[in-house]
Design a protein around this motif. Structure first.
Motif, PDB file in Angstrom:
ATOM      1  N   UNK A   1      46.872  65.219   8.939  1.00 42.41           N
ATOM      2  CA  UNK A   1      47.793  65.302  10.061  1.00 42.41           C
ATOM      3  C   UNK A   1      49.216  65.307   9.525  1.00 42.41           C
ATOM      4  N   UNK A   2      49.895  66.404   9.719  1.00 42.60           N
ATOM      5  CA  UNK A   2      51.272  66.529   9.249  1.00 42.60           C
ATOM      6  C   UNK A   2      52.240  66.764  10.394  1.00 42.60           C
ATOM      7  N   UNK A   3      51.714  67.129  11.562  1.00 40.21           N
ATOM      8  CA  UNK A   3      52.563  67.376  12.735  1.00 40.21           C
ATOM      9  C   UNK A   3      51.900  66.736  13.951  1.00 40.21           C
ATOM     10  N   UNK A   4      52.510  65.651  14.409  1.00 37.86           N
ATOM     11  CA  UNK A   4      51.930  64.877  15.506  1.00 37.86           C
ATOM     12  C   UNK A   4      52.906  64.874  16.667  1.00 37.86           C
ATOM     13  N   UNK A   5      52.445  65.349  17.798  1.00 38.66           N
ATOM     14  CA  UNK A   5      53.253  65.418  19.010  1.00 38.66           C
ATOM     15  C   UNK A   5      52.831  64.278  19.928  1.00 38.66           C
ATOM     16  N   UNK A   6      53.801  63.474  20.362  1.00 37.07           N
ATOM     17  CA  UNK A   6      53.519  62.329  21.228  1.00 37.07           C
ATOM     18  C   UNK A   6      54.222  62.538  22.564  1.00 37.07           C
ATOM     19  N   UNK A   7      53.429  62.531  23.642  1.00 32.71           N
ATOM     20  CA  UNK A   7      53.955  62.721  24.991  1.00 32.71           C
ATOM     21  C   UNK A   7      53.418  61.613  25.895  1.00 32.71           C
ATOM     22  N   UNK A   8      53.991  61.492  27.072  1.00 33.37           N
ATOM     23  CA  UNK A   8      53.547  60.507  28.045  1.00 33.37           C
ATOM     24  C   UNK A   8      54.680  60.148  28.974  1.00 33.37           C
ATOM     25  N   UNK A   9      54.376  59.334  29.937  1.00 37.15           N
ATOM     26  CA  UNK A   9      55.360  58.921  30.930  1.00 37.15           C
ATOM     27  C   UNK A   9      56.502  58.146  30.288  1.00 37.15           C
ATOM     28  N   UNK A  10      57.629  58.168  30.925  1.00 38.89           N
ATOM     29  CA  UNK A  10      58.718  57.284  30.522  1.00 38.89           C
ATOM     30  C   UNK A  10      58.220  55.858  30.635  1.00 38.89           C
ATOM     31  N   UNK A  11      58.557  55.040  29.664  1.00 37.32           N
ATOM     32  CA  UNK A  11      58.117  53.655  29.657  1.00 37.32           C
ATOM     33  C   UNK A  11      56.736  53.439  29.067  1.00 37.32           C
ATOM     34  N   UNK A  12      56.060  54.506  28.663  1.00 37.10           N
ATOM     35  CA  UNK A  12      54.715  54.375  28.095  1.00 37.10           C
ATOM     36  C   UNK A  12      54.753  53.896  26.645  1.00 37.10           C
ATOM     37  N   UNK A  13      55.902  54.056  25.996  1.00 36.79           N
ATOM     38  CA  UNK A  13      56.005  53.628  24.604  1.00 36.79           C
ATOM     39  C   UNK A  13      55.943  54.764  23.603  1.00 36.79           C
ATOM     40  N   UNK A  14      56.279  55.974  24.033  1.00 37.38           N
ATOM     41  CA  UNK A  14      56.240  57.135  23.145  1.00 37.38           C
ATOM     42  C   UNK A  14      57.121  56.949  21.918  1.00 37.38           C
ATOM     43  N   UNK A  15      58.357  56.575  22.141  1.00 36.32           N
ATOM     44  CA  UNK A  15      59.311  56.455  21.027  1.00 36.32           C
ATOM     45  C   UNK A  15      58.926  55.333  20.081  1.00 36.32           C
ATOM     46  N   UNK A  16      58.474  54.223  20.626  1.00 31.15           N
ATOM     47  CA  UNK A  16      58.044  53.104  19.788  1.00 31.15           C
ATOM     48  C   UNK A  16      56.839  53.510  18.948  1.00 31.15           C
ATOM     49  N   UNK A  17      55.872  54.162  19.575  1.00 26.97           N
ATOM     50  CA  UNK A  17      54.697  54.622  18.839  1.00 26.97           C
ATOM     51  C   UNK A  17      55.094  55.668  17.800  1.00 26.97           C
ATOM     52  N   UNK A  78      52.145  74.494  16.880  1.00 30.85           N
ATOM     53  CA  UNK A  78      52.455  73.981  15.546  1.00 30.85           C
ATOM     54  C   UNK A  78      51.829  72.611  15.275  1.00 30.85           C
ATOM     55  N   UNK A  79      51.461  71.905  16.323  1.00 21.66           N
ATOM     56  CA  UNK A  79      50.979  70.528  16.176  1.00 21.66           C
ATOM     57  C   UNK A  79      49.568  70.493  15.593  1.00 21.66           C
ATOM     58  N   UNK A  80      49.300  69.434  14.826  1.00 16.64           N
ATOM     59  CA  UNK A  80      47.951  69.155  14.331  1.00 16.64           C
ATOM     60  C   UNK A  80      47.220  68.201  15.266  1.00 16.64           C
ATOM     61  N   UNK A  81      47.991  67.465  16.061  1.00 16.81           N
ATOM     62  CA  UNK A  81      47.421  66.461  16.953  1.00 16.81           C
ATOM     63  C   UNK A  81      48.394  66.218  18.100  1.00 16.81           C
ATOM     64  N   UNK A  82      47.843  66.080  19.299  1.00 15.47           N
ATOM     65  CA  UNK A  82      48.622  65.667  20.462  1.00 15.47           C
ATOM     66  C   UNK A  82      48.157  64.275  20.856  1.00 15.47           C
ATOM     67  N   UNK A  83      49.111  63.363  20.978  1.00 13.60           N
ATOM     68  CA  UNK A  83      48.813  62.017  21.434  1.00 13.60           C
ATOM     69  C   UNK A  83      49.442  61.859  22.813  1.00 13.60           C
ATOM     70  N   UNK A  84      48.609  61.620  23.803  1.00 17.47           N
ATOM     71  CA  UNK A  84      49.079  61.378  25.161  1.00 17.47           C
ATOM     72  C   UNK A  84      49.013  59.877  25.406  1.00 17.47           C
ATOM     73  N   UNK A  85      50.176  59.249  25.497  1.00 21.50           N
ATOM     74  CA  UNK A  85      50.246  57.826  25.817  1.00 21.50           C
ATOM     75  C   UNK A  85      50.212  57.749  27.338  1.00 21.50           C
ATOM     76  N   UNK A  86      49.046  57.397  27.858  1.00 20.10           N
ATOM     77  CA  UNK A  86      48.759  57.546  29.281  1.00 20.10           C
ATOM     78  C   UNK A  86      48.496  56.180  29.924  1.00 20.10           C
ATOM     79  N   UNK A  87      49.500  55.319  29.842  1.00 24.06           N
ATOM     80  CA  UNK A  87      49.371  53.983  30.404  1.00 24.06           C
ATOM     81  C   UNK A  87      49.558  54.025  31.922  1.00 24.06           C
ATOM     82  N   UNK A  88      49.066  53.029  32.635  1.00 23.71           N
ATOM     83  CA  UNK A  88      49.215  53.006  34.099  1.00 23.71           C
ATOM     84  C   UNK A  88      50.689  53.024  34.516  1.00 23.71           C
TER      85      UNK A  88
END
Length: 170
Positions: A1-17, A78-88
């Motif tokens: 994994x060299x390109x990881x895209x992290x998405x999700x709602x505001x407040x889900x912790x995307x930037x921290x993760x 371009x991504x190798x992996x998409x991470x969806x931070x999908x908290x309530x």
């Protein structure tokens, strides 16, 4: 994994993760908010932002956080992996309110200079609408632009911690 895209709602912790993943895997970190917003919360020109995102996505390695659905077509292929931070959404909403209070005097490291933490009442509906509006757009974009892309969907704080802690070290 060299390109990881992290998405999700505001407040889900995307930037921290994203910070934790980049550090753990020793990859460059890209916060899209730093590329979109100008001082005083002025948005970037759409064409210029798309061009910048295209150049960033073409990089050899990265961990990139940020939704910006209008650029998923540029990033997903371009991504190798998409991470969806999908908290309530209630948890995300509480985190945004707490973050605003905690950061009232200091800025956030994932925001550009001149963009202090704020809580905009017009922004709050985005958080509770994320599951019904934005999440389906993410999955539709994956289907349209990168159908073979692996997707990790993290639905709880425990899942986020486990996934992060199970990553290899760079």
């Amino acid at each position: 994994m060299r390109r990881i895209l992290i998405v999700g709602s505001s407040g889900a912790g995307k930037s921290t993760l994203a910070r934790a993943v980049a550090r753990r895997l020793d990859l460059p970190l890209i916060h899209l908010d730093q590329h979109y917003w100008r001082p005083g919360w002025a948005p970037a020109d759409d064409a210029a932002f798309r061009a910048e995102v295209a150049a960033l996505a073409a990089g050899q390695s990265w961990v990139m956080d940020g939704n910006y659905a209008a650029t998923l077509d540029l990033r997903l292929p371009h991504a190798d992996l998409l991470v969806l931070v999908d908290l309530p959404w209630p948890l995300c909403l509480a985190r945004v309110v707490r973050r605003r209070w905690d950061r009232r005097a200091a800025g956030r490291p994932d925001l550009p200079a001149g963009c202090p933490e704020r809580l905009d009442l017009n922004f709050l509906p985005y958080i509770w609408r994320y599951p019904g509006r934005s999440r389906p757009r993410v999955f539709a974009a994956v289907a349209a632009h990168a159908p073979e892309l692996p997707v990790v969907r993290l639905r709880s704080r425990r899942q986020v911690r486990r996934w992060r802690d199970d990553l290899p070290t760079g």
